[in-house]
Design a protein around this motif. Structure first.
Motif, PDB file in Angstrom:
ATOM      1  N   GLY A  85      79.161  14.391 -17.229  1.00 19.94           N
ATOM      2  CA  GLY A  85      78.767  12.999 -17.428  1.00 19.94           C
ATOM      3  C   GLY A  85      77.295  12.781 -17.694  1.00 19.94           C
ATOM      4  N   GLU A  86      76.680  11.901 -16.897  1.00 18.14           N
ATOM      5  CA  GLU A  86      75.346  11.402 -17.196  1.00 18.14           C
ATOM      6  C   GLU A  86      74.205  12.153 -16.510  1.00 18.14           C
ATOM      7  OE1 GLU A  86      74.785   9.240 -19.493  1.00 18.14           O
ATOM      8  OE2 GLU A  86      76.913   9.078 -19.885  1.00 18.14           O
ATOM      9  N   MET A  87      74.401  13.406 -16.157  1.00 15.57           N
ATOM     10  CA  MET A  87      73.307  14.183 -15.576  1.00 15.57           C
ATOM     11  C   MET A  87      72.094  14.144 -16.510  1.00 15.57           C
ATOM     12  SD  MET A  87      73.092  18.291 -14.894  1.00 15.57           S
ATOM     13  CE  MET A  87      74.485  18.325 -13.784  1.00 15.57           C
ATOM     14  N   PRO A  88      70.888  13.842 -15.992  1.00 10.92           N
ATOM     15  CA  PRO A  88      69.700  13.791 -16.854  1.00 10.92           C
ATOM     16  C   PRO A  88      69.398  15.150 -17.486  1.00 10.92           C
ATOM     17  CG  PRO A  88      69.276  12.733 -14.744  1.00 10.92           C
ATOM     18  CD  PRO A  88      70.582  13.448 -14.600  1.00 10.92           C
ATOM     19  N   ALA A 107      60.562  10.211 -14.285  1.00  6.48           N
ATOM     20  CA  ALA A 107      61.064   9.029 -14.983  1.00  6.48           C
ATOM     21  C   ALA A 107      62.573   9.142 -15.212  1.00  6.48           C
ATOM     22  CB  ALA A 107      60.346   8.850 -16.317  1.00  6.48           C
ATOM     23  N   LEU A 108      63.041  10.315 -15.619  1.00  7.69           N
ATOM     24  CA  LEU A 108      64.472  10.507 -15.848  1.00  7.69           C
ATOM     25  C   LEU A 108      65.278  10.367 -14.555  1.00  7.69           C
ATOM     26  CD1 LEU A 108      64.541  13.490 -18.367  1.00  7.69           C
ATOM     27  CD2 LEU A 108      65.146  11.119 -18.816  1.00  7.69           C
ATOM     28  N   LEU A 109      64.748  10.881 -13.461  1.00  9.84           N
ATOM     29  CA  LEU A 109      65.453  10.784 -12.187  1.00  9.84           C
ATOM     30  C   LEU A 109      65.528   9.345 -11.701  1.00  9.84           C
ATOM     31  CD1 LEU A 109      64.056  13.935 -10.356  1.00  9.84           C
ATOM     32  CD2 LEU A 109      66.400  13.586 -11.151  1.00  9.84           C
ATOM     33  N   ARG A 110      64.449   8.584 -11.890  1.00 12.45           N
ATOM     34  CA  ARG A 110      64.477   7.175 -11.494  1.00 12.45           C
ATOM     35  C   ARG A 110      65.515   6.404 -12.304  1.00 12.45           C
ATOM     36  NH1 ARG A 110      58.809   7.794 -11.404  1.00 12.45           N
ATOM     37  NH2 ARG A 110      58.649   6.791 -13.448  1.00 12.45           N
ATOM     38  N   ARG A 111      65.529   6.635 -13.595  1.00 12.80           N
ATOM     39  CA  ARG A 111      66.486   5.934 -14.451  1.00 12.80           C
ATOM     40  C   ARG A 111      67.920   6.319 -14.088  1.00 12.80           C
ATOM     41  NH1 ARG A 111      64.173   7.096 -20.374  1.00 12.80           N
ATOM     42  NH2 ARG A 111      66.018   5.918 -21.008  1.00 12.80           N
ATOM     43  N   TYR A 112      68.139   7.586 -13.738  1.00 10.77           N
ATOM     44  CA  TYR A 112      69.478   8.053 -13.377  1.00 10.77           C
ATOM     45  C   TYR A 112      69.961   7.383 -12.082  1.00 10.77           C
ATOM     46  CZ  TYR A 112      73.216  11.245 -11.978  1.00 10.77           C
ATOM     47  OH  TYR A 112      74.420  11.776 -11.588  1.00 10.77           O
ATOM     48  N   LYS A 113      69.065   7.269 -11.102  1.00  8.03           N
ATOM     49  CA  LYS A 113      69.448   6.643  -9.825  1.00  8.03           C
ATOM     50  C   LYS A 113      69.845   5.191 -10.032  1.00  8.03           C
ATOM     51  CE  LYS A 113      66.636   9.693  -6.929  1.00  8.03           C
ATOM     52  NZ  LYS A 113      65.421   9.798  -6.087  1.00  8.03           N
ATOM     53  N   VAL A 114      69.120   4.497 -10.885  1.00 12.60           N
ATOM     54  CA  VAL A 114      69.465   3.114 -11.180  1.00 12.60           C
ATOM     55  C   VAL A 114      70.810   3.046 -11.906  1.00 12.60           C
ATOM     56  CG1 VAL A 114      68.831   1.088 -12.549  1.00 12.60           C
ATOM     57  CG2 VAL A 114      67.094   2.280 -11.209  1.00 12.60           C
ATOM     58  N   MET A 115      70.977   3.925 -12.877  1.00  9.84           N
ATOM     59  CA  MET A 115      72.169   3.899 -13.719  1.00  9.84           C
ATOM     60  C   MET A 115      73.439   4.203 -12.933  1.00  9.84           C
ATOM     61  SD  MET A 115      72.816   6.105 -17.176  1.00  9.84           S
ATOM     62  CE  MET A 115      72.742   7.640 -16.255  1.00  9.84           C
ATOM     63  N   THR A 116      73.338   5.083 -11.928  1.00  9.48           N
ATOM     64  CA  THR A 116      74.534   5.509 -11.204  1.00  9.48           C
ATOM     65  C   THR A 116      74.872   4.608 -10.021  1.00  9.48           C
ATOM     66  OG1 THR A 116      73.169   7.075  -9.948  1.00  9.48           O
ATOM     67  CG2 THR A 116      74.345   7.920 -11.874  1.00  9.48           C
ATOM     68  N   ALA A 117      73.975   3.710  -9.655  1.00 14.55           N
ATOM     69  CA  ALA A 117      74.316   2.740  -8.609  1.00 14.55           C
ATOM     70  C   ALA A 117      75.382   1.791  -9.159  1.00 14.55           C
ATOM     71  CB  ALA A 117      73.079   1.969  -8.186  1.00 14.55           C
ATOM     72  N   GLN A 118      76.247   1.289  -8.305  1.00 10.32           N
ATOM     73  CA  GLN A 118      77.367   0.470  -8.771  1.00 10.32           C
ATOM     74  C   GLN A 118      77.037  -1.015  -8.818  1.00 10.32           C
ATOM     75  OE1 GLN A 118      80.369   1.627 -10.043  1.00 10.32           O
ATOM     76  NE2 GLN A 118      79.162   3.501  -9.978  1.00 10.32           N
ATOM     77  N   SER A 119      76.517  -1.551  -7.734  1.00 12.94           N
ATOM     78  CA  SER A 119      76.220  -2.977  -7.725  1.00 12.94           C
ATOM     79  C   SER A 119      75.097  -3.283  -6.742  1.00 12.94           C
ATOM     80  CB  SER A 119      77.468  -3.789  -7.362  1.00 12.94           C
ATOM     81  OG  SER A 119      77.871  -3.524  -6.034  1.00 12.94           O
TER      82      SER A 119
END
Length: 225
Positions: A72-75, A115-127
């Motif tokens: 999936g979306e692994m950075p 930067a990639l890790l921060r974006r990934y954490k935001v992206m994978t949160a649900q709500s």
């Protein structure tokens, strides 16, 4: 502790990148080619992969394709010896998140990884729920008073980041980096325009939150009573 995989057939590059990452608090696992990396991902479970393009047995492009198919979306951060547009286009089309051309500055490598890790954490949160609204990452909708509405993508991402850490001051540069990417070279007023649109769209008296400007620093979202 966050683990990062380095997939590169060049021992010197693996050692250099590994040292830089360890000095910044990451743990590291290594792979000597694409096949080796694909075999180790399941057991090592890295949060991010740094991938060289030119590798024996399986090159970086194919490794990128296989990771996207299975994980999936692994950075993914690709390393290339040449700043060729055609390589970048191919890499992005296969799902890489960012590029870095060798030789690179150590500070830039670390900045791109963070930067990639921060974006990934935001992206994978649900709500996220703040004030009177619920921001749903899966459907990209904002619910207020039981009614769901769609908002433009960048406004949504910006709101999701701010609402995910209420009370925290986000620096302007970090917000731009997280939402628009490390290489964003657009108008510096872009962030301000999006913030103003969010304020107009979600007034404090109905949304239950406000976005405060922290002069000289950035922005902070806070719940209001």
């Amino acid at each position: 502790m966050t683990k990062i995989m380095i997939a590169d057939d060049d021992e010197y590059i693996r050692e250099l990148v590994g040292t830089l990452l360890k000095n910044d608090g990451f743990t590291v696992c290594e792979a000597v080619n694409g096949e080796d990396a694909l075999c180790k991902i399941e057991s090592e479970k890295p949060m991010l992969c740094i991938i060289d393009i030119m590798m024996p047995k399986m090159d970086g492009f194919e490794l990128c394709r296989q990771i996207r198919r299975s994980y999936g979306e692994m950075p993914l951060l690709m390393l290339t010896a040449k700043a060729e547009i055609s390589q970048k286009v191919k890499g992005f089309s296969l799902g890489t998140d960012d590029y870095l051309t060798k030789p690179f500055e150590p500070q830039e490598l670390i900045a791109r990884v963070n930067a990639l890790l921060r974006r990934y954490k935001v992206m994978t949160a649900q709500s996220v729920q703040i004030g009177n609204i619920i921001i749903d990452q899966e459907s990209h909708t904002v619910e207020i008073g039981g009614e769901k509405s769609d908002i433009p993508l960048k406004e949504f991402e910006l709101l999701f980041v701010l609402a995910g850490r209420p009370g925290r001051t986000f620096l302007r540069d970090k917000l731009i980096e997280d939402i628009w990417g490390y290489d964003f070279d657009g108008n510096e007023r872009t962030l301000d325009v999006h913030i103003n649109r969010l304020r107009e769209r979600f007034p404090a008296e109905t949304s239950g939150f406000k976005i405060t400007t922290i002069r000289g620093l950035g922005y902070r979202l806070e719940a209001v009573k």
